[in-house]
Design a protein around this motif. Sequence first.
Motif, PDB file in Angstrom:
ATOM      1  N   ALA A  18       0.814  -1.212   0.000  1.00 52.89           N
ATOM      2  CA  ALA A  18       0.000   0.000   0.000  1.00 52.89           C
ATOM      3  C   ALA A  18       0.847   1.261   0.000  1.00 52.89           C
ATOM      4  O   ALA A  18       0.403   2.310  -0.445  1.00 52.89           O
ATOM      5  CB  ALA A  18      -0.918   0.011   1.231  1.00 52.89           C
ATOM      6  N   CYS A  19       2.082   1.173   0.485  1.00 54.61           N
ATOM      7  CA  CYS A  19       2.951   2.352   0.557  1.00 54.61           C
ATOM      8  C   CYS A  19       4.130   2.260  -0.398  1.00 54.61           C
ATOM      9  O   CYS A  19       5.119   2.971  -0.241  1.00 54.61           O
ATOM     10  CB  CYS A  19       3.461   2.527   1.995  1.00 54.61           C
ATOM     11  N   GLU A  42       2.570   6.822  -3.463  1.00 56.26           N
ATOM     12  CA  GLU A  42       1.358   6.160  -3.006  1.00 56.26           C
ATOM     13  C   GLU A  42       0.181   6.440  -3.934  1.00 56.26           C
ATOM     14  O   GLU A  42       0.008   7.543  -4.428  1.00 56.26           O
ATOM     15  CB  GLU A  42       1.013   6.616  -1.588  1.00 56.26           C
ATOM     16  N   ASP A  43      -0.623   5.426  -4.141  1.00 58.46           N
ATOM     17  CA  ASP A  43      -1.898   5.580  -4.824  1.00 58.46           C
ATOM     18  C   ASP A  43      -2.940   5.878  -3.734  1.00 58.46           C
ATOM     19  O   ASP A  43      -3.205   5.029  -2.893  1.00 58.46           O
ATOM     20  CB  ASP A  43      -2.243   4.295  -5.572  1.00 58.46           C
ATOM     21  N   PRO A  44      -3.524   7.078  -3.714  1.00 59.71           N
ATOM     22  CA  PRO A  44      -4.442   7.444  -2.618  1.00 59.71           C
ATOM     23  C   PRO A  44      -5.615   6.486  -2.466  1.00 59.71           C
ATOM     24  O   PRO A  44      -6.034   6.195  -1.346  1.00 59.71           O
ATOM     25  CB  PRO A  44      -4.916   8.852  -3.015  1.00 59.71           C
ATOM     26  N   ASP A  45      -6.161   5.991  -3.577  1.00 59.38           N
ATOM     27  CA  ASP A  45      -7.301   5.086  -3.481  1.00 59.38           C
ATOM     28  C   ASP A  45      -6.901   3.768  -2.828  1.00 59.38           C
ATOM     29  O   ASP A  45      -7.631   3.221  -1.997  1.00 59.38           O
ATOM     30  CB  ASP A  45      -7.887   4.819  -4.870  1.00 59.38           C
ATOM     31  N   PHE A  49      -8.109   2.268   0.765  1.00 63.76           N
ATOM     32  CA  PHE A  49      -8.686   0.924   0.797  1.00 63.76           C
ATOM     33  C   PHE A  49      -7.994   0.053   1.836  1.00 63.76           C
ATOM     34  O   PHE A  49      -8.633  -0.615   2.646  1.00 63.76           O
ATOM     35  CB  PHE A  49      -8.577   0.286  -0.586  1.00 63.76           C
ATOM     36  N   MET A  50      -6.646   0.069   1.842  1.00 57.93           N
ATOM     37  CA  MET A  50      -5.914  -0.789   2.753  1.00 57.93           C
ATOM     38  C   MET A  50      -6.053  -0.334   4.197  1.00 57.93           C
ATOM     39  O   MET A  50      -6.037  -1.156   5.122  1.00 57.93           O
ATOM     40  CB  MET A  50      -4.449  -0.872   2.348  1.00 57.93           C
ATOM     41  N   ALA A  51      -6.230   0.967   4.415  1.00 60.64           N
ATOM     42  CA  ALA A  51      -6.499   1.442   5.772  1.00 60.64           C
ATOM     43  C   ALA A  51      -7.804   0.855   6.283  1.00 60.64           C
ATOM     44  O   ALA A  51      -7.918   0.485   7.465  1.00 60.64           O
ATOM     45  CB  ALA A  51      -6.541   2.968   5.799  1.00 60.64           C
ATOM     46  N   GLY A  52      -8.777   0.733   5.390  1.00 63.29           N
ATOM     47  CA  GLY A  52     -10.040   0.103   5.772  1.00 63.29           C
ATOM     48  C   GLY A  52      -9.891  -1.372   6.067  1.00 63.29           C
ATOM     49  O   GLY A  52     -10.525  -1.901   6.987  1.00 63.29           O
ATOM     50  N   VAL A  53      -9.037  -2.044   5.293  1.00 62.70           N
ATOM     51  CA  VAL A  53      -8.780  -3.460   5.535  1.00 62.70           C
ATOM     52  C   VAL A  53      -8.155  -3.661   6.911  1.00 62.70           C
ATOM     53  O   VAL A  53      -8.555  -4.535   7.685  1.00 62.70           O
ATOM     54  CB  VAL A  53      -7.869  -4.040   4.437  1.00 62.70           C
ATOM     55  N   ASP A  56     -10.717  -3.274   9.669  1.00 59.36           N
ATOM     56  CA  ASP A  56     -11.579  -4.443   9.836  1.00 59.36           C
ATOM     57  C   ASP A  56     -10.823  -5.625  10.430  1.00 59.36           C
ATOM     58  O   ASP A  56     -11.366  -6.392  11.224  1.00 59.36           O
ATOM     59  CB  ASP A  56     -12.185  -4.848   8.494  1.00 59.36           C
ATOM     60  N   LEU A  57      -9.564  -5.777  10.053  1.00 64.56           N
ATOM     61  CA  LEU A  57      -8.749  -6.861  10.595  1.00 64.56           C
ATOM     62  C   LEU A  57      -8.570  -6.707  12.100  1.00 64.56           C
ATOM     63  O   LEU A  57      -8.519  -7.698  12.835  1.00 64.56           O
ATOM     64  CB  LEU A  57      -7.385  -6.868   9.908  1.00 64.56           C
ATOM     65  N   LEU A  58      -8.499  -5.470  12.575  1.00 64.76           N
ATOM     66  CA  LEU A  58      -8.260  -5.208  13.990  1.00 64.76           C
ATOM     67  C   LEU A  58      -9.535  -5.129  14.817  1.00 64.76           C
ATOM     68  O   LEU A  58      -9.490  -5.303  16.036  1.00 64.76           O
ATOM     69  CB  LEU A  58      -7.495  -3.892  14.145  1.00 64.76           C
ATOM     70  N   ASP A  59     -10.658  -4.873  14.175  1.00 64.40           N
ATOM     71  CA  ASP A  59     -11.919  -4.678  14.891  1.00 64.40           C
ATOM     72  C   ASP A  59     -12.463  -6.013  15.400  1.00 64.40           C
ATOM     73  O   ASP A  59     -12.805  -6.888  14.602  1.00 64.40           O
ATOM     74  CB  ASP A  59     -12.942  -4.027  13.952  1.00 64.40           C
ATOM     75  N   PRO A  60     -12.577  -6.193  16.717  1.00 62.56           N
ATOM     76  CA  PRO A  60     -13.087  -7.474  17.240  1.00 62.56           C
ATOM     77  C   PRO A  60     -14.495  -7.807  16.770  1.00 62.56           C
ATOM     78  O   PRO A  60     -14.871  -8.983  16.717  1.00 62.56           O
ATOM     79  CB  PRO A  60     -13.052  -7.262  18.761  1.00 62.56           C
ATOM     80  N   ASP A  61     -15.269  -6.782  16.419  1.00 68.74           N
ATOM     81  CA  ASP A  61     -16.664  -7.005  16.042  1.00 68.74           C
ATOM     82  C   ASP A  61     -16.885  -7.110  14.536  1.00 68.74           C
ATOM     83  O   ASP A  61     -18.019  -7.261  14.085  1.00 68.74           O
ATOM     84  CB  ASP A  61     -17.536  -5.866  16.592  1.00 68.74           C
ATOM     85  N   SER A  62     -15.823  -7.025  13.756  1.00 61.80           N
ATOM     86  CA  SER A  62     -15.990  -7.106  12.301  1.00 61.80           C
ATOM     87  C   SER A  62     -16.120  -8.562  11.866  1.00 61.80           C
ATOM     88  O   SER A  62     -15.816  -9.487  12.614  1.00 61.80           O
ATOM     89  CB  SER A  62     -14.805  -6.464  11.583  1.00 61.80           C
TER      90      SER A  62
END
Length: 293
Positions: A18-19, A42-45, A49-53, A56-62
């Motif tokens: 991503a970077c 960096e490609d901003p899109d 996108f990867m920040a969102g991934v 979700d990977l870190l969110d216990p409720d995802s």
Amino acid sequence: MKNDPLIRWPITLALSAACIALPFAANAQSAPADAAPPCQLEDPDVTSFMAGVVHDLLDPDSNFTHQSIRGAPELATLQEGEKYRQKNDWAYVCKYKDANAALSGEPAPKVVFMGDSITEFWTVGDKDLFSDGVIGRGISGQTSTQMVARFWQDVVALHPTAVHIMAGTNDLAENTGYVRDEDYKNNIRAMAAMAQSQGIVVILASIPPAKSFGWRADIKPVERIVSLNQWLKDYAEEIGGIYVDYYAALVGDEGELQAGYTHDGVHPQRLGYSAMHDDAVAAIKKAVAKAEN
């Protein structure tokens, strides 16, 4: 399918890409032989996108799964970026080049955390830990061999009080090919020797538990993890370093990373990092005390 990088390294390489510099190989081939490949365009899109991934990977409720992102169009760009990096910057020495330069003239870090995706995501999953002079230098997908190649610039040159080294998951997963136990140990020895030669206190972290790897389901690493962790503990004592045992806090009955601490069996989510927090803080305190004595 085994040779598809998104199968072998579904999140680790995707996230590090991503970077990465994204002028593709066709453009890089025309550059002068002595020209350094460009860093971190960096490609901003893709970055968004990867920040969102990671969120979700870190969110216990995802309901995160690797399969849930497979159809995303950004992954094709990530693959191209990964091809470029493998050709031009195998150890990804570009990743922290600007961040390291920005530390010039600032107080030296207290502790640098060197590692792979588990360390890289840690800076997001437990932000409180990464404060007061504690910084992260993890790169997703990396093996101990790649860490050795960038250890001087990303750790030693920053003159920290201590370094926290967590490596081994991707060695066992064969991200860069099969790694013998002795080769892994030599890489740990090399990083520890570089650090101690400059008066940096060494913290060796256990390899976190994993029963298998989603991108290499044929590999069963439980016994090797136990064996290598015992060696890490013994070696830390031998060199006067500090061993920190996250494995004990995270492991389930069958050598797996407990389900309540992970979505994919390899990467901790926030509750996993929370279970590691106190041990990390204790190790940092020991390192600072050792440096002062």
